[in-house]
Scaffold this motif. Structure first.
Motif, PDB file in Angstrom:
ATOM      1  N   ASN A   7      -6.425  15.944   2.509  1.00 55.21           N
ATOM      2  CA  ASN A   7      -6.187  14.496   2.424  1.00 55.21           C
ATOM      3  C   ASN A   7      -4.785  14.193   1.897  1.00 55.21           C
ATOM      4  O   ASN A   7      -4.121  13.270   2.382  1.00 55.21           O
ATOM      5  CB  ASN A   7      -7.220  13.823   1.525  1.00 55.21           C
ATOM      6  N   ALA A  11      -2.058  12.270   4.045  1.00 54.63           N
ATOM      7  CA  ALA A  11      -1.470  11.062   3.453  1.00 54.63           C
ATOM      8  C   ALA A  11       0.055  11.138   3.482  1.00 54.63           C
ATOM      9  O   ALA A  11       0.729  10.148   3.804  1.00 54.63           O
ATOM     10  CB  ALA A  11      -1.967  10.886   2.017  1.00 54.63           C
ATOM     11  N   PHE A  14       1.331  10.420   6.986  1.00 55.89           N
ATOM     12  CA  PHE A  14       1.381   8.995   7.281  1.00 55.89           C
ATOM     13  C   PHE A  14       2.459   8.287   6.456  1.00 55.89           C
ATOM     14  O   PHE A  14       2.984   7.261   6.884  1.00 55.89           O
ATOM     15  CB  PHE A  14       0.013   8.346   7.075  1.00 55.89           C
ATOM     16  N   ILE A  36      -0.732  -0.183   8.968  1.00 56.57           N
ATOM     17  CA  ILE A  36      -1.857   0.747   9.135  1.00 56.57           C
ATOM     18  C   ILE A  36      -1.535   2.097   8.501  1.00 56.57           C
ATOM     19  O   ILE A  36      -2.377   2.698   7.824  1.00 56.57           O
ATOM     20  CB  ILE A  36      -2.235   0.886  10.623  1.00 56.57           C
ATOM     21  N   SER A  37      -0.300   2.565   8.678  1.00 55.98           N
ATOM     22  CA  SER A  37       0.114   3.832   8.067  1.00 55.98           C
ATOM     23  C   SER A  37       0.073   3.760   6.547  1.00 55.98           C
ATOM     24  O   SER A  37      -0.340   4.715   5.885  1.00 55.98           O
ATOM     25  CB  SER A  37       1.522   4.212   8.533  1.00 55.98           C
ATOM     26  N   ILE A  40      -3.720   3.890   5.498  1.00 60.33           N
ATOM     27  CA  ILE A  40      -4.282   5.242   5.640  1.00 60.33           C
ATOM     28  C   ILE A  40      -3.706   6.167   4.573  1.00 60.33           C
ATOM     29  O   ILE A  40      -4.434   6.909   3.899  1.00 60.33           O
ATOM     30  CB  ILE A  40      -4.011   5.803   7.050  1.00 60.33           C
ATOM     31  N   SER A  41      -2.397   6.107   4.404  1.00 63.14           N
ATOM     32  CA  SER A  41      -1.717   6.980   3.458  1.00 63.14           C
ATOM     33  C   SER A  41      -2.234   6.789   2.033  1.00 63.14           C
ATOM     34  O   SER A  41      -2.603   7.751   1.355  1.00 63.14           O
ATOM     35  CB  SER A  41      -0.208   6.698   3.533  1.00 63.14           C
ATOM     36  N   TYR A  43      -5.002   5.224   1.035  1.00 64.18           N
ATOM     37  CA  TYR A  43      -6.428   5.489   0.920  1.00 64.18           C
ATOM     38  C   TYR A  43      -6.689   6.981   0.709  1.00 64.18           C
ATOM     39  O   TYR A  43      -7.439   7.371  -0.187  1.00 64.18           O
ATOM     40  CB  TYR A  43      -7.170   4.985   2.165  1.00 64.18           C
ATOM     41  N   LEU A  44      -6.058   7.807   1.547  1.00 65.36           N
ATOM     42  CA  LEU A  44      -6.264   9.253   1.421  1.00 65.36           C
ATOM     43  C   LEU A  44      -5.741   9.789   0.098  1.00 65.36           C
ATOM     44  O   LEU A  44      -6.365  10.650  -0.527  1.00 65.36           O
ATOM     45  CB  LEU A  44      -5.599   9.975   2.597  1.00 65.36           C
TER      46      LEU A  44
END
Length: 115
Positions: A7, A11, A14, A36-37, A40-41, A43-44
């Motif tokens: 992860n 991350a 991204f 969006i990147s 995602i980044s 969050y991970l």
């Protein structure tokens, strides 16, 4: 390597996209991809930080993202290559890899296993 470290690396991957997007996005679609990147980044990275030491997670995230961004800027956006940049990025990556090697996760420590 466990899923938490994966992860962190995803991350950081991204992170390269959103950092480049902050500089080069000029259309709503590009800005959407940048947002969006970012989501995602982070969050991970946050999920990995719940199981791994957050200081190490952040250092690896930023180090890998920095190296990826510098290389992407040179490869795709005409940033000039300088040998000293490469040497300094390699030193940065050595430090990041060192942090990863000496840091275990909470689950592994609870089970008595080094990660």
């Amino acid at each position: 390597m466990n899923v938490n470290w994966i992860n962190v690396f995803v991350a950081a991957f991204f992170e390269v996209f959103w950092v480049i997007g902050l500089k080069h996005a000029h259309t709503p679609l590009a800005w959407g991809g940048t947002v969006i990147s970012i989501l995602i980044s982070f969050y991970l990275m946050i999920m990995a930080g719940k199981k791994l030491p957050v200081g190490t997670v952040y250092a690896v995230f930023v180090g890998m993202g920095t190296a990826g961004t510098v290389f992407a800027e040179m490869a795709f956006f005409g940033e000039p290559f300088h040998l000293i940049k490469l040497v300094l990025i390699l030193i940065l990556l050595a430090g990041v890899i060192g942090l990863k090697v000496v840091t275990g996760d909470k689950e592994a420590k609870e089970k008595g296993v080094d990660s």
